[in-house]
Design a protein around this motif. Structure first.
Motif, PDB file in Angstrom:
ATOM      1  N   ILE A  91      -5.581 -14.295  -3.442  1.00 41.04           N
ATOM      2  CA  ILE A  91      -4.248 -13.769  -2.364  1.00 41.04           C
ATOM      3  C   ILE A  91      -4.759 -13.422  -1.288  1.00 41.04           C
ATOM      4  CG2 ILE A  91      -2.471 -12.120  -1.416  1.00 41.04           C
ATOM      5  CD1 ILE A  91      -1.675 -11.483  -4.972  1.00 41.04           C
ATOM      6  N   ASP A  92      -4.403 -14.057   0.052  1.00 39.30           N
ATOM      7  CA  ASP A  92      -4.023 -13.519   1.259  1.00 39.30           C
ATOM      8  C   ASP A  92      -5.069 -12.065   1.244  1.00 39.30           C
ATOM      9  OD1 ASP A  92      -4.942 -13.185   4.346  1.00 39.30           O
ATOM     10  OD2 ASP A  92      -4.643 -15.249   4.368  1.00 39.30           O
ATOM     11  N   PRO A  93      -6.207 -11.750   1.737  1.00 42.60           N
ATOM     12  CA  PRO A  93      -6.109 -10.499   1.841  1.00 42.60           C
ATOM     13  C   PRO A  93      -5.202  -9.468   3.308  1.00 42.60           C
ATOM     14  CG  PRO A  93      -8.308 -11.527   3.103  1.00 42.60           C
ATOM     15  CD  PRO A  93      -7.386 -11.840   2.331  1.00 42.60           C
ATOM     16  N   LEU A  94      -4.932 -10.895   4.200  1.00 45.10           N
ATOM     17  CA  LEU A  94      -4.772  -9.795   5.744  1.00 45.10           C
ATOM     18  C   LEU A  94      -2.432  -9.803   4.679  1.00 45.10           C
ATOM     19  CD1 LEU A  94      -3.898  -9.108   8.708  1.00 45.10           C
ATOM     20  CD2 LEU A  94      -3.309 -11.705   9.048  1.00 45.10           C
ATOM     21  N   HIS A  95      -2.295 -10.729   3.954  1.00 51.01           N
ATOM     22  CA  HIS A  95      -0.996 -10.536   2.984  1.00 51.01           C
ATOM     23  C   HIS A  95      -1.176  -9.149   2.232  1.00 51.01           C
ATOM     24  CE1 HIS A  95      -0.108 -15.085   3.578  1.00 51.01           C
ATOM     25  NE2 HIS A  95      -0.800 -14.492   4.608  1.00 51.01           N
ATOM     26  N   VAL A  96      -1.738  -9.058   2.024  1.00 52.63           N
ATOM     27  CA  VAL A  96      -2.415  -7.140   0.813  1.00 52.63           C
ATOM     28  C   VAL A  96      -1.903  -6.441   1.629  1.00 52.63           C
ATOM     29  CG1 VAL A  96      -3.695  -6.430  -0.490  1.00 52.63           C
ATOM     30  CG2 VAL A  96      -3.792  -8.255  -0.645  1.00 52.63           C
ATOM     31  N   ALA A  97      -3.101  -6.731   2.596  1.00 53.79           N
ATOM     32  CA  ALA A  97      -2.483  -5.266   3.501  1.00 53.79           C
ATOM     33  C   ALA A  97      -1.940  -4.851   4.163  1.00 53.79           C
ATOM     34  CB  ALA A  97      -3.585  -5.843   4.908  1.00 53.79           C
ATOM     35  N   ALA A  98      -0.621  -6.082   4.341  1.00 51.30           N
ATOM     36  CA  ALA A  98       0.732  -6.215   5.010  1.00 51.30           C
ATOM     37  C   ALA A  98       1.494  -5.264   4.309  1.00 51.30           C
ATOM     38  CB  ALA A  98       1.077  -7.776   5.209  1.00 51.30           C
ATOM     39  N   GLY A  99       1.486  -5.230   3.105  1.00 55.19           N
ATOM     40  CA  GLY A  99       1.994  -4.631   1.604  1.00 55.19           C
ATOM     41  C   GLY A  99       2.083  -3.753   1.690  1.00 55.19           C
ATOM     42  N   LEU A 100       0.770  -2.918   2.014  1.00 57.66           N
ATOM     43  CA  LEU A 100      -0.012  -1.244   2.093  1.00 57.66           C
ATOM     44  C   LEU A 100       1.141  -0.171   3.798  1.00 57.66           C
ATOM     45  CD1 LEU A 100      -3.262  -1.878   0.685  1.00 57.66           C
ATOM     46  CD2 LEU A 100      -0.754  -1.091  -0.526  1.00 57.66           C
ATOM     47  N   ASP A 101       1.724  -1.025   3.762  1.00 56.78           N
ATOM     48  CA  ASP A 101       2.178  -0.019   5.816  1.00 56.78           C
ATOM     49  C   ASP A 101       2.786   1.222   4.223  1.00 56.78           C
ATOM     50  OD1 ASP A 101       4.701  -1.392   3.642  1.00 56.78           O
ATOM     51  OD2 ASP A 101       5.569  -2.085   5.644  1.00 56.78           O
ATOM     52  N   ASP A 102       3.426   1.328   3.717  1.00 58.83           N
ATOM     53  CA  ASP A 102       3.502   3.180   3.618  1.00 58.83           C
ATOM     54  C   ASP A 102       2.995   3.716   2.549  1.00 58.83           C
ATOM     55  OD1 ASP A 102       3.919   0.918   1.100  1.00 58.83           O
ATOM     56  OD2 ASP A 102       6.003   1.686   0.876  1.00 58.83           O
ATOM     57  N   VAL A 103       1.215   2.192   2.526  1.00 57.02           N
ATOM     58  CA  VAL A 103       0.306   3.981   1.737  1.00 57.02           C
ATOM     59  C   VAL A 103      -0.488   4.190   2.568  1.00 57.02           C
ATOM     60  CG1 VAL A 103      -1.493   3.407  -0.271  1.00 57.02           C
ATOM     61  CG2 VAL A 103       0.732   2.344  -0.022  1.00 57.02           C
ATOM     62  N   GLU A 104      -1.110   5.443   1.904  1.00 57.42           N
ATOM     63  CA  GLU A 104      -1.863   6.512   3.118  1.00 57.42           C
ATOM     64  C   GLU A 104      -2.786   5.873   3.532  1.00 57.42           C
ATOM     65  OE1 GLU A 104      -3.536  10.873   3.021  1.00 57.42           O
ATOM     66  OE2 GLU A 104      -3.028  10.196   1.345  1.00 57.42           O
ATOM     67  N   GLY A 105      -3.775   5.629   4.406  1.00 56.21           N
ATOM     68  CA  GLY A 105      -4.969   5.727   4.917  1.00 56.21           C
ATOM     69  C   GLY A 105      -5.378   4.017   5.021  1.00 56.21           C
TER      70      GLY A 105
END
Length: 451
Positions: free
Chosen positions: A14-28
Motif C-alpha cells: 500500500i502506498d505509504p503516503l495513502h496510509v499517512a493520509a488516513g491517520l489525520d486524526d491520530v496523535e503523532g
C-alpha cells in the motif's frame, strides 16, 4: 528491557503516503518517505508514540535522553527492515544555543524532540511489501504492537486534491541586498583568516490558505520532487514537512557513514542545458574545494567516535541529480568505537558540517552574526533503533509550520556555502534554485501527478 521481542507481519503493498493520509486524526502522525532509490529503499509510517520528551535548548547532554528512552539494546534478525522501532528524534539547528542569544521568529520549536515508537509500518519499495513491526518485553506484547501498526493500514486513502495556491504569500524576511552583504562580509572574514567556509541562509515566511493543511504541502512536495529523506511529523501545534535529499549519518553493524552535499546547480530547461550544468558542476574547482572542506570536517567529527585510523573518504564528488537541482555528494566512513552509541555519535557530530562551515564552531559564530534562529531547518531528523542503528537526515528543503490563532504559519530557509571566491550574486541565485520546489508547491498551481 533486555531482549525486547520482535514481531513482524507482512502484508501486500500500500502506498505509504495513502496510509499517512488516513491517520489525520491520530496523535503523532509520522511519515518518513523514501524515493525508493538505491540508498533509500524503505519508507516508514508511525503514530501514537508510547512516550514523548521535549528537551529545551542549551540543556546539558540533550542526546543522552536517547539511551534513556531506548533502554537496553535488542537484536534485529537478518531480513528485517532496518528500523523496527526505537526513538525518532528532531534536533533543531539551534539546539545548544541559549534562548537569550537567539533572534527572530523560529516558532518556539524545542531544542530536541524525542518519541519512542514500539510499533511501526515499514514499506519496502524494492519488493513492494509492507511489514508491521512490533516490539515488546515478551512475544505476546510484541505481537500486540505489530497488530496495532496493522490497524493503521485500514484507513488508507488517496490524499484529497489540495487548493491551489496553498499560501497567500511567500515573503523573504530580509531584502536580497542584505544577503549579498552577508556573503561579502563572510568573504572578508575568510580573507582575514577567521574561517575557511560558512553556510549562510535566507528565510521566507507566510501563512497557509484558510482551506489548506500542512499535509497538503507535503503531498505536493512528494509528488513533484521525490527525495530520499522526505518526512512529515505532527507534534501538536508544530508540524515538520521536509523534502530533504541529504543523509547526515548512518550507523549500522558497527560502521558509520556520512554523505555530505556541497556543490549545487539548477536543472536545465532542455536536455542540452541540463547536461551542460552537470558538466559545469563536475568541473568546478570552487565547488570541489567547498565539498572537500566539508569532507575534512566530517572526517574530524567522525574520528571522535571511531576507532583510530578507520575513517576514510572512499567516494568524492559524485554527481547526484534531483528534480530541481544537481548536487556533488561525497562519502565518509569509519568503524564505530565499541563504547559509542547513538547519543555519542549525535553529540560528536551535530549540527551537520555541510550546513555550518569550517572550522565548525567559528563558522557557527559567523552564521549567528547574519541570521536569526534557524529552528528545525538544517537540524536533523533521526531514527535510533533498539538494535543500536542510527539513520539521520539533514533538514534542508524543509518547512516548519506552527498553528497560530489565525492559521498555520510557515517558515523555510535556503543557504549556500560561502568560500574565498564566492560571488554574492551567484550565491543568491543558488539559494533561489534550492528554494524553488518549496516556493512552487506553496504558491503555484502544480500540474496533476500520480501518487
Amino acid at each position: 528491557m533486555a531482549g525486547l521481542s520482535l514481531a513482524l507481519i507482512e502484508r501486500d503493498w500500500i502506498d505509504p503516503l495513502h496510509v499517512a493520509a488516513g491517520l489525520d486524526d491520530v496523535e503523532g502522525r509520522l511519515i518518513l518517505l523514501s524515493d525508493g532509490g538505491p540508498n533509500a529503499r524503505w519508507s516508514y509510517v508511525a503514530a501514537e508514540p508510547t512516550r514523548v520528551e521535549r528537551v529545551p535548548r542549551a540543556a546539558p547532554g540533550p542526546f543522552d535522553r536517547i539511551g534513556a528512552l531506548l533502554g537496553e539494546r535488542a537484536v534485529t534478525p537478518p531480513g528485517a527492515p532496518p528500523f523496527t522501532g526505537g526513538v525518532v528524534g528532531l534536533a533543531s539547528y539551534d539546539l545548544d544555543a541559549p534562548e537569550a542569544t537567539l533572534g527572530g521568529d523560529d516558532q518556539d520549536w524545542p531544542g530536541l524532540t524525542l518519541a519512542r515508537h514500539d510499533a511501526v509500518l515499514a514499506f519496502d519499495h524494492h519488493h513492494r511489501r509492507v511489514i508491521a513491526a512490533g516490539r515488546g518485553e515478551d512475544p505476546e506484547r510484541a505481537a500486540h504492537a505489530a497488530d496495532r501498526a496493522l490497524r493503521w493500514l485500514a484507513g488508507a486513502r488517496t490524499p484529497a486534491p489540495a487548493p491551489a495556491p496553498l499560501a497567500d504569500a511567500f515573503t523573504s524576511e530580509r531584502p536580497a541586498q542584505a544577503y549579498r552583504d552577508a556573503v561579502a562580509d563572510v568573504v572578508r572574514r575568510i580573507a582575514a583568516g577567521e574561517i575557511f567556509q560558512a553556510n549562510i541562509a535566507r528565510a521566507w515566511t507566510g501563512m497557509l490558505a484558510e482551506s489548506a493543511e500542512p499535509f497538503d504541502l507535503f503531498v505536493r512536495l512528494a509528488g513533484a520532487s521525490p527525495a530520499p529523506y522526505a518526512a512529515f511529523w505532527e507534534l501538536g501545534d508544530h508540524v515538520l514537512a521536509s523534502n530533504s535529499p541529504e543523509s547526515f549519518l548512518s550507523v549500522r553493524d558497527g560502521r558509520i557513514t556520512a554523505r555530505p552535499i556541497k556543490g549545487t546547480r539548477p536543472r536545465g530547461s532542455t536536455p542540452q542545458e541540463d547536461a551542460a550544468l552537470k558538466a559545469e558542476l563536475l568541473a568546478s574547482a570552487k565547488d570541489r574545494a567547498e565539498n572537500l572542506m566539508i569532507v575534512d570536517l566530517m572526517r574530524n567529527d567522525l574520528s571522535r567516535v571511531c576507532t583510530p585510523g578507520s575513517v576514510t573518504a572512499p567516494d568524492l564528488f559524485r554527481l547526484e541529480t534531483f528534480a530541481n537541482v544537481h548536487h556533488l555528494v561525497s562519502t565518509v566512513q569509519g568503524r564505530l568505537a565499541p563504547d559509542m552509541g547513538s547519543a555519542e555519535v549525535m553529540s560528536a557530530t551535530f549540527p551537520p558540517g555541510s550546513i555550518t562551515g569550517a572550522p565548525k564552531h567559528q563558522a557557527m559564530q559567523v552564521i549567528a552574526c547574519h541570521e536569526a534562529a534557524r529552528g528545525p531547518w538544517c537540524g536533523s531528523l533521526f531514527l535510533a533503533g533498539f538494535d543500536g542503528s542510527l539513520e539521520a537526515s539533514v533538514l534542508i528543503r524543509t518547512v516548519a509550520l506552527r498553528r497560530a490563532a489565525d492559521g498555520w504559519r510557515f517558515r523555510t530557509l535556503a543557504g549556500a556555502g560561502i568560500v574565498a571566491d564566492s560571488d554574492p550574486d551567484a550565491e543568491l541565485a543558488e539559494t533561489d534554485a534550492k528554494i524553488a520546489s518549496i516556493r512552487h508547491a506553496l504558491m503555484d498551481h502544480p500540474a496533476p501527478w500520480t501518487l
